[in-house]
Write an enzyme that holds these catalytic residues in place. Structure first.
Site, PDB file in Angstrom:
ATOM      1  N   ARG A   1       0.861  -1.193   0.000  1.00  0.00           N
ATOM      2  CA  ARG A   1       0.000   0.000   0.000  1.00  0.00           C
ATOM      3  C   ARG A   1       0.884   1.225   0.000  1.00  0.00           C
ATOM      4  O   ARG A   1       1.676   1.404   0.920  1.00  0.00           O
ATOM      5  CB  ARG A   1      -0.823   0.003   1.295  1.00  0.00           C
ATOM      6  CG  ARG A   1      -2.170  -0.519   1.140  1.00  0.00           C
ATOM      7  CD  ARG A   1      -3.094  -0.233   2.278  1.00  0.00           C
ATOM      8  NE  ARG A   1      -2.559   0.194   3.565  1.00  0.00           N
ATOM      9  CZ  ARG A   1      -3.312   0.430   4.616  1.00  0.00           C
ATOM     10  NH1 ARG A   1      -4.611   0.289   4.523  1.00  0.00           N
ATOM     11  NH2 ARG A   1      -2.788   0.805   5.747  1.00  0.00           N
TER      12      ARG A   1
ATOM     13  N   THR B   1      -0.906   7.525  -0.956  1.00  0.00           N
ATOM     14  CA  THR B   1      -2.166   7.428  -1.715  1.00  0.00           C
ATOM     15  C   THR B   1      -3.059   6.307  -1.179  1.00  0.00           C
ATOM     16  O   THR B   1      -4.246   6.254  -1.500  1.00  0.00           O
ATOM     17  CB  THR B   1      -1.885   7.108  -3.195  1.00  0.00           C
ATOM     18  OG1 THR B   1      -1.273   5.814  -3.254  1.00  0.00           O
ATOM     19  CG2 THR B   1      -0.964   8.142  -3.823  1.00  0.00           C
TER      20      THR B   1
ATOM     21  N   ASP C   1       0.269  -3.635  12.365  1.00  0.00           N
ATOM     22  CA  ASP C   1       0.783  -3.967  11.033  1.00  0.00           C
ATOM     23  C   ASP C   1       1.141  -5.448  10.982  1.00  0.00           C
ATOM     24  O   ASP C   1       2.119  -5.890  11.613  1.00  0.00           O
ATOM     25  CB  ASP C   1       2.015  -3.096  10.726  1.00  0.00           C
ATOM     26  CG  ASP C   1       2.448  -3.248   9.277  1.00  0.00           C
ATOM     27  OD1 ASP C   1       2.708  -4.397   8.848  1.00  0.00           O
ATOM     28  OD2 ASP C   1       2.505  -2.232   8.563  1.00  0.00           O
TER      29      ASP C   1
ATOM     30  N   ASP D   1       4.774  -6.386   9.652  1.00  0.00           N
ATOM     31  CA  ASP D   1       5.837  -6.053  10.610  1.00  0.00           C
ATOM     32  C   ASP D   1       5.806  -6.999  11.808  1.00  0.00           C
ATOM     33  O   ASP D   1       6.856  -7.424  12.299  1.00  0.00           O
ATOM     34  CB  ASP D   1       5.677  -4.601  11.090  1.00  0.00           C
ATOM     35  CG  ASP D   1       6.175  -3.609  10.051  1.00  0.00           C
ATOM     36  OD1 ASP D   1       6.956  -4.018   9.172  1.00  0.00           O
ATOM     37  OD2 ASP D   1       5.783  -2.433  10.116  1.00  0.00           O
TER      38      ASP D   1
HETATM   39  C1  PRP Z   1      -1.114  -4.972   4.482  1.00  0.00           C
HETATM   40  C2  PRP Z   1      -1.919  -6.245   4.522  1.00  0.00           C
HETATM   41  C3  PRP Z   1      -2.729  -6.145   3.263  1.00  0.00           C
HETATM   42  C4  PRP Z   1      -2.971  -4.682   3.149  1.00  0.00           C
HETATM   43  C5  PRP Z   1      -4.381  -4.389   3.589  1.00  0.00           C
HETATM   44  O1  PRP Z   1      -0.032  -5.089   3.639  1.00  0.00           O
HETATM   45  O2  PRP Z   1      -1.131  -7.406   4.600  1.00  0.00           O
HETATM   46  O3  PRP Z   1      -2.072  -6.653   2.118  1.00  0.00           O
HETATM   47  O4  PRP Z   1      -2.050  -4.025   4.021  1.00  0.00           O
HETATM   48  O5  PRP Z   1      -4.692  -3.064   3.384  1.00  0.00           O
HETATM   49  P1  PRP Z   1      -5.778  -2.592   2.323  1.00  0.00           P
HETATM   50  O6  PRP Z   1      -6.959  -3.491   2.503  1.00  0.00           O
HETATM   51  O7  PRP Z   1      -6.069  -1.169   2.720  1.00  0.00           O
HETATM   52  O8  PRP Z   1      -5.179  -2.695   0.953  1.00  0.00           O
HETATM   53  P2  PRP Z   1       1.072  -3.929   3.508  1.00  0.00           P
HETATM   54  O9  PRP Z   1       0.712  -3.006   2.378  1.00  0.00           O
HETATM   55  O10 PRP Z   1       1.292  -3.305   4.839  1.00  0.00           O
HETATM   56  O11 PRP Z   1       2.338  -4.713   3.006  1.00  0.00           O
HETATM   57  P3  PRP Z   1       3.191  -5.851   3.758  1.00  0.00           P
HETATM   58  O12 PRP Z   1       2.317  -7.088   3.852  1.00  0.00           O
HETATM   59  O13 PRP Z   1       4.347  -6.046   2.833  1.00  0.00           O
HETATM   60  O14 PRP Z   1       3.595  -5.351   5.110  1.00  0.00           O
HETATM   61  N1  URA Z   2      -2.442  -3.500   7.032  1.00  0.00           N
HETATM   62  C1  URA Z   2      -2.107  -4.000   8.240  1.00  0.00           C
HETATM   63  O1  URA Z   2      -1.148  -4.751   8.369  1.00  0.00           O
HETATM   64  N2  URA Z   2      -2.871  -3.644   9.293  1.00  0.00           N
HETATM   65  C2  URA Z   2      -3.936  -2.848   9.171  1.00  0.00           C
HETATM   66  O2  URA Z   2      -4.594  -2.562  10.185  1.00  0.00           O
HETATM   67  C3  URA Z   2      -4.257  -2.334   7.909  1.00  0.00           C
HETATM   68  C4  URA Z   2      -3.492  -2.681   6.847  1.00  0.00           C
END
Ligand code: PRP
Ligand code: URA
Length: 209
Positions: A104, A108, A200, A203
């Site tokens: 994400r 944006t 998160d 993380d």
């Molecule tokens: C997180 C999560 C989803 C997304 C959800 O990933 O694992 O993929 O956010 O958010 P959304 O429904 O608003 O799109 P992130 O973008 O943090 O990436 P990561 O898994 O690499 O940490």
């Molecule tokens: N991605 C995450 O990992 N946690 C949230 O709460 C939203 C998006």
């Protein structure tokens, strides 16, 4: 219109509570994500097709049933979806695994694709998209669109924690996709994090914060 299946099984609810706890360490968090994914997999695969088979037991012939046709394809959304793979594969070890890399954009909040590798025959398989978090729904919706572009038609989405906003987006963008989640929370905060959620997921799984 797709259906939303929320899990109220006590074992799943117990493990989700532990997962949410900010004091849960990386090792335990990883194990919990995997265990919950395995437990949810029972329900997500409830409608898999079976075929009749005759099996010779030590005592006679049993008219039994086994899974029919091509197996499943699980598609974790990188990174956090990776944490669910071991759990579902422990139930269905023959399943194929595709990968979609999305993050994400913090400004944006739009999903940005950086990787996509799916099995060549994904169109003939039932696909289960894995991502612990369904927040705005942008990432899951984009992932499902990529998978549809490769010809897949039977797609399900499996999340641990969802926000109502994400659920609505998936039902709107992909009315043919059922959503399976262990909890539907209050909503999103100003940074589009799920409240109360678990923070998160990526993380916490990989210890990067
Ligand atoms: C997180 C999560 C989803 C997304 C959800 O990933 O694992 O993929 O956010 O958010 P959304 O429904 O608003 O799109 P992130 O973008 O943090 O990436 P990561 O898994 O690499 O940490
Ligand atoms: N991605 C995450 O990992 N946690 C949230 O709460 C939203 C998006």
């Amino acid at each position: 219109m797709g259906q939303v299946h929320a899990f109220d099984h006590p074992l799943i609810q117990h493990k989700i509570a532990m997962l949410r706890d900010k004091n849960t360490n990386t090792k335990d968090f990883r194990e919990l994500v995997s265990e919950i994914a395995m437990l949810m997999c029972y329900e997500v695969t409830r409608n898999l097709e079976l075929e009749d088979v005759d099996v010779e037991t030590p005592v006679g012939i049993a008219h039994a049933k086994m899974l029919a046709g091509k197996n499943l394809c699980f598609v974790p959304v990188l990174r956090a979806g990776l944490g669910m793979v071991d759990g579902v594969l422990s139930l269905i070890p023959m399943a194929k695994v595709g990968h979609i890399g999305l993050y994400r954009d913090p400004d944006t909040l739009q999903p940005v694709e950086y990787y996509c590798k799916l099995p060549f025959d994904v169109a003939q398989r039932e696909v289960v998209v894995l991502d612990p978090m369904l927040a705005t729904g942008g990432s899951a919706s984009a992932a499902i669109s990529f998978i549809k572009q490769r010809g897949a038609k039977a797609i399900k989405l499996m999340n641990l924690i969802a926000a109502p906003e994400g659920v609505e987006k998936i039902l709107r963008d992909h009315p043919d996709v059922d959503i399976y989640c262990a909890a539907i929370d209050q909503g999103l905060n100003a940074h589009a994090y799920i409240v109360p959620g678990l923070g998160d997921a990526g993380d916490r799984l990989f210890g990067t914060k």
